[in-house]
Write an enzyme that holds these catalytic residues in place. Structure first.
Site, short mmCIF file in Angstrom:
data_model
loop_
_atom_site.label_atom_id
_atom_site.label_comp_id
_atom_site.label_asym_id
_atom_site.label_seq_id
_atom_site.Cartn_x
_atom_site.Cartn_y
_atom_site.Cartn_z
N LEU A 107 1.03 -1.72 -0.12
CA LEU A 107 -0.27 0.01 -0.47
C LEU A 107 1.11 0.99 0.09
CD1 LEU A 107 -2.28 -1.59 2.28
CD2 LEU A 107 -2.79 -0.68 0.17
N ASP A 110 0.67 3.18 3.81
CA ASP A 110 0.80 3.08 5.46
C ASP A 110 1.92 2.73 5.62
OD1 ASP A 110 2.00 1.02 3.50
OD2 ASP A 110 1.60 -0.50 3.94
N LEU A 112 4.62 0.90 5.63
CA LEU A 112 6.06 0.50 5.92
C LEU A 112 6.33 -0.01 4.13
CD1 LEU A 112 2.98 -2.05 8.33
CD2 LEU A 112 5.61 -0.99 9.02
N GLU A 168 15.78 2.95 -12.55
CA GLU A 168 17.50 3.99 -12.10
C GLU A 168 17.90 2.46 -11.28
OE1 GLU A 168 19.59 7.15 -9.90
OE2 GLU A 168 17.33 7.12 -9.49
#
Length: 198
Positions: A107, A110, A112, A168
């Site tokens: 997500l 969130d 995390l 990248e």
């Protein structure tokens, strides 16, 4: 443009990567390493221009018998994994290039990082290939993947590892990767599956 008018901007997280040399890099979606990254880095620019996404498939097929596992130690709060890996995903979003879902539960708001480690497949190759044929790519990945959700991780490798940050490539033997919550604001569809309910 209509979405900008019709929706409120939402704060989303970014991934901040610091290499051993002190270089800082940012990405919004996913940092990936291993076989898929090698294919992305080594696909000829002229071939990409001529064939588009098909160029990655051709390069990948040419390297199928040459998948070299990478030894790495991946660790963060209450999580540690060490061994030979063939793919690694550190996701704020879910998909790597070409639509490969490496972090299916990620997500973008969130706080995390979603970590996916795909270990070397010795001893499980036949079962994994069988699952790939009968259940699709996602089912095969679930059979072998090691997953975690963490605010930060560190990666240490005896040999240089290339991570692809939203296109990248960055190479180092050590990375510190942090999720930086609410770092930018974006206009997104309110029903987006990438948004956590707050």
């Amino acid at each position: 443009l209509e979405m900008i008018v019709d929706t409120q901007a939402m704060a989303i997280d970014l991934i901040r990567l610091t290499a051993a040399e002190g270089d800082v890099h940012w990405c919004a979606n996913l940092a990936s390493g291993g076989f898929g990254t090698q294919v992305t880095v080594e696909t000829d620019a002229g071939l990409k221009k001529m064939l588009g996404g098909l160029a990655y498939l051709i390069t990948g097929i040419s390297k199928l018998g040459k998948i070299e596992p990478i030894h790495a130690r991946v660790h963060g709060p209450d999580f540690a994994w060490e061994g030979e890996l063939i793919a690694l995903g550190i996701g704020n979003g879910r998909q790597a290039g070409g639509g490969q879902v490496l972090c299916p539960d990620a997500l973008i708001n969130d706080g995390l990082l979603d970590i996916t480690v795909v270990p070397e497949l010795s001893g499980e190759v036949a079962a994994t290939v069988g699952t790939l044929v009968t259940g699709g790519k996602g089912a095969a990945l679930e059979r072998v993947a090691v997953r975690a959700q963490l605010p930060w991780i560190e990666i240490d490798c005896p040999e240089p590892l290339t991570l692809n940050l939203d296109g990248e490539p960055v190479e180092s033997r050590h990375f510190r990767i942090d999720c930086v919550p609410g770092r930018v604001r974006m206009h997104l569809p309110s029903a987006s599956a990438l948004l956590a309910s707050l």
